[in-house]
Design an enzyme around this catalytic site. Structure first.
Site, short mmCIF file in Angstrom:
data_model
loop_
_atom_site.label_atom_id
_atom_site.label_comp_id
_atom_site.label_asym_id
_atom_site.label_seq_id
_atom_site.Cartn_x
_atom_site.Cartn_y
_atom_site.Cartn_z
CB SER A 1 -0.93 0.02 1.21
OG SER A 1 -1.73 -1.14 1.21
N1 SAM Z 1 -0.74 -5.01 3.90
C1 SAM Z 1 0.04 -5.32 2.73
C2 SAM Z 1 1.44 -4.82 2.81
O1 SAM Z 1 1.80 -4.16 3.79
O2 SAM Z 1 2.21 -5.12 1.88
C3 SAM Z 1 -0.60 -4.85 1.45
C4 SAM Z 1 -1.78 -5.63 1.14
S1 SAM Z 1 -2.33 -5.71 -0.51
C5 SAM Z 1 -2.95 -4.09 -0.78
C6 SAM Z 1 -3.78 -6.70 -0.15
C7 SAM Z 1 -3.46 -8.14 0.19
O3 SAM Z 1 -4.66 -8.78 0.62
C8 SAM Z 1 -2.96 -8.95 -1.00
O4 SAM Z 1 -1.73 -9.53 -0.71
C9 SAM Z 1 -4.06 -9.99 -1.21
O5 SAM Z 1 -3.58 -11.21 -1.69
C10 SAM Z 1 -4.62 -10.12 0.19
N2 SAM Z 1 -5.97 -10.67 0.28
C11 SAM Z 1 -7.01 -10.50 -0.59
N3 SAM Z 1 -8.09 -11.17 -0.15
C12 SAM Z 1 -7.73 -11.78 1.01
C13 SAM Z 1 -8.41 -12.61 1.93
N4 SAM Z 1 -9.69 -12.98 1.76
N5 SAM Z 1 -7.75 -13.05 3.02
C14 SAM Z 1 -6.45 -12.71 3.21
N6 SAM Z 1 -5.74 -11.94 2.37
C15 SAM Z 1 -6.38 -11.46 1.29
#
Ligand code: SAM
Length: 240
Positions: A90
């Site tokens: 992000s």
């Molecule tokens: N917090 C992260 C960082 O600091 O790098 C960035 C997150 S990225 C914007 C969103 C993440 O949520 C992705 O890696 C995606 O695979 C994960 N994601 C999407 N749906 C999800 C779910 N149902 N459960 C867990 N993770 C999920």
């Protein structure tokens, strides 16, 4: 000599104080940009600067070690970056804002849904007792777990799974942060939030407007929701 080499390999990276210092001025400049964005969005957020302890955490965590090597030179730009598998780390302003909105305290136990690179979990880990974090993409989850361990973030526990359902074994949580956009607020997460706790979550469709929401559960268990500002996140996936 051989054992000395092993010791060096096994030492957490932050044991090498100078290893990250080369980027200290980049982090300070980035923090100025984050403060600038806070001032711009203050009318929507009600806060014109991150809490000093959040700022300190942002200055401590080496974002360049959470992005793929080819993007390292962009690590301290105030923008999201690709981390593979169609996902992103992000934007630093958003990380600062979501962290600040959780109002983290030293004894808190926090759940993060969407580990991604592990950066947000690392920032939170500097501010609270423990961070539990769930990632649905197996390869990303494994990479983040190794990275967090190697960098010495020992109060973060990461696992593979669908974060929509939370992490019952460690609930209730003082705070929950969801870093992917959900179509609605997942009821299991509301249930796993402590009375007095806060959840920060983007809600909306992938191609529609998403809003960052602050969900608060009061001491009597009553839940209120505040819509803060428009955002753009990758979607929360899974079979729910
Ligand atoms: N917090 C992260 C960082 O600091 O790098 C960035 C997150 S990225 C914007 C969103 C993440 O949520 C992705 O890696 C995606 O695979 C994960 N994601 C999407 N749906 C999800 C779910 N149902 N459960 C867990 N993770 C999920």
């Amino acid at each position: 000599m051989k054992s000395l080499l092993w010791l060096i390999v096994l030492l957490p990276l932050h044991a090498f104080g100078n290893e990250t210092d080369a980027y200290q001025s980049d982090r300070e400049r980035l923090l100025e940009e984050i403060r600038h964005d806070f001032r711009l969005t203050a009318p929507m957020i009600g806060n014109d600067r991150p809490d000093p302890k959040v700022e300190k955490a942002l200055l401590e965590v080496p974002r360049h070690l959470f992005v793929p090597p080819e993007n390292r030179s962009l690590a301290y730009h105030n923008r999201p970056l690709p981390i593979g598998y169609g996902q992103t780390i992000s934007q630093p302003y958003i990380v600062a804002l979501m962290t600040d909105l959780l109002n983290p305290r030293p004894d808190d136990v926090i759940l993060e849904v969407g580990t991604g690179s592990g950066y947000q979990a690392a920032v939170l880990s500097r501010l609270v007792k423990h961070v539990y974090t769930i990632e649905i993409i197996e390869s990303l989850a494994k990479l983040a777990k190794v990275r967090l361990e190697k960098l010495g973030y020992h109060n973060v526990t990461a696992r593979i799974g669908d974060g929509y359902y939370g992490w019952k074994e460690h609930a209730p949580f003082d705070g929950i942060i969801v870093t992917a956009a959900a179509s609605h607020i997942p009821q299991p997460l509301v249930d796993q939030l402590k009375p007095g706790g806060r959840m920060v979550i983007p809600v909306g469709g992938q191609f529609l407007t998403q809003s960052l929401l602050l969900v608060e559960k009061n001491d009597q268990g009553k839940v209120t929701t505040r819509q803060l500002l428009p955002v753009a996140f990758v979607p929360l996936t899974g079979k729910h």
